[in-house]
Motif scaffolding. Structure first.
Motif: not given
Ligand code: NDP
Length: 390
Positions: A9, A14, A39, A60, A86, A100, A105, A124-125, A150, A205, A208
């Protein structure tokens, strides 16, 4: 020897912050980056892979493999795509892995990271909510150290330096209250996607951010805290703290409370996990208490934000209720994002699906394996897609 790392991710909020920290801390001279994944954002994934001289970049989205191959042409970086790719990439042994990906997924790769990484930094909580027992058992078997990313759980982890799990009286999770903290139910019923995404304190993102507006994010965190710190539902309290300076607290049995404070910047929690057990300086703002001058607290309103009540129901049902809850929540979120249902419909959808599947969910456990978890996830998601507002 360089430290081996992977980021699942890496193109997300993150992930980008993690890449930023790796680059600030020496980049490819210090870290031997094995895997980066994304993705849809192929351009960024390729840029990150080149900057960090990664071995493999995975998207992905299978349909975007050609674009990734093209973007990495001549670099020697291997490009792969799809769910199996993956999972295979998560089987590569590393010293440190960041999980992350957003949503369930991320579960399958996270289980593989728990088997093959020395340290699993877990953002990824949803993995813990859907399959906490399985993740913990996998880490215990492989010897992987699980570090929560988190900010609330990272805070609790740090506050545990002041005592033992067995002496915890309460865990107090702080919540900013999101953009609708002071909105009425009528206003919330008409909330738009843009309004729901406008978080007052954190830059996160899309998904969230909306989960923070419904407080479903806090509900996931209650379940996450139960899994991580072995505390019961009545030992977990949520308090609204609009400034997001205190990231969470532990009250011990002697009623001494240990709080962790820092500026609201995820590089604090990511950097903690990356450098643990050391604490070098991080590119986050220092707190200036004279400027802050005031910290506010309030009890959350569970009428406007039913997600917290639903989290307690999940813990009461046990078993795979977390997987049902998360899948229903993800399906509700998809429908809100596509303007198919309203903001307040999301909680009603989740409650209906949870109650419809509670007996079945209560009878199973994630220890039965990933397939069992994903089967109930699918069933809950399909129910969520068919749900109609009254
Ligand atoms: P984002 O939406 O910003 O990023 C998600 C990531 O996952 C991207 O790299 C995206 O790729 C990828 N992705 C999306 N869909 C899929 C899929 N179906 N299969 C594989 N990869 C995929 O999310 P966040 O960074 O905000 O959050 C990531 C995790 O961290 C979550 O579980 C969230 O709850 C947790 N979290 C986030 C915080 C934050 O501050 N953002 C704080 C605490 C926890 P692409 O962008 O290339 O499409």
């Amino acid at each position: 020897m360089r430290r081996t790392v992977s980021i699942f991710g890496s193109t997300g909020s993150i992930g980008r912050n993690t890449v930023d920290l790796l680059l600030r801390q020496g980049g490819a001279d210090v870290y031997d980056v094995k895997v980066l994944t994304g993705a849809r954002n192929i351009k960024l994934l390729a840029e990150q892979a080149i900057l960090l001289d990664a071995e493999i970049a995975v998207t992905a989205a299978s349909s975007l493999l050609d674009a990734l191959v093209k973007a990495l042409d001549g670099t020697g970086i291997i490009a792969t795509a799809g769910g199996d790719a993956l999972r295979d990439a998560a089987k590569i042994k590393v010293d440190w892995a960041m999980s992350a990906i957003v949503g369930s997924a991320g579960l399958a790769p996270t289980i593989e990271m728990a088997k093959h990484a020395g340290i699993l930094a877990l953002a990824n909580k949803e993995s813990l909510v859907c399959a906490g027992e399985l993740i913990k058992a996998t880490c215990a078997k492989s010897g992987c150290t699980l570090l929560p990313v988190d900010s609330e759980h990272c805070a609790i982890y740090q506050a545990l330096a002041g005592g033992e799990n067995r002496d915890i009286s309460r865990i107090i999770l702080t919540a900013s209250g999101g953009p609708f903290r002071n909105w009425t139910s009528d206003q919330m019923a008409d909330a738009t996607l843009e309004q729901a995404m406008a978080h007052p304190n954190w830059d996160m993102g899309q998904r969230i951010s909306i989960d923070s507006a419904t407080m479903f994010n806090k509900a996931l965190e209650v379940i996450e805290a139960h899994q991580l710190f072995d505390v019961s539902a009545d030992q977990i309290e949520v308090i609204v703290h609009p400034q997001s300076i205190i990231h969470s607290m532990i009250e011990y049995n002697d009623y001494s409370v240990i709080a962790q404070m820092a500026a609201p910047d995820m590089r604090g929690a990511i950097g903690f996990a990356l450098n643990w057990p050391e604490r070098p300086p991080l590119p986050v703002k220092q707190l200036d208490f004279a400027t802050i001058s005031q910290l506010d607290f309030a009890t959350p309103d569970e009428t406007r934000f039913p997600a917290l009540r639903l989290a307690r129901r999940v813990l009461e049902i046990g078993g795979l209720a977390g997987a049902v809850f998360n899948a229903a929540k993800e399906s509700a979120l998809d429908r809100f994002i596509s303007a198919d249902i309203g903001f307040l419909d999301m909680a009603q959808l989740v409650e209906t699906v949870l109650e419809s599947l509670h007996v079945k969910a209560g009878r199973s456990s994630s220890l039965e394996g990933l397939e069992t978890v994903m089967a109930i996830d699918k069933e809950a998601r399909e129910m969520g897609q068919q749900w109609m507002p009254e």
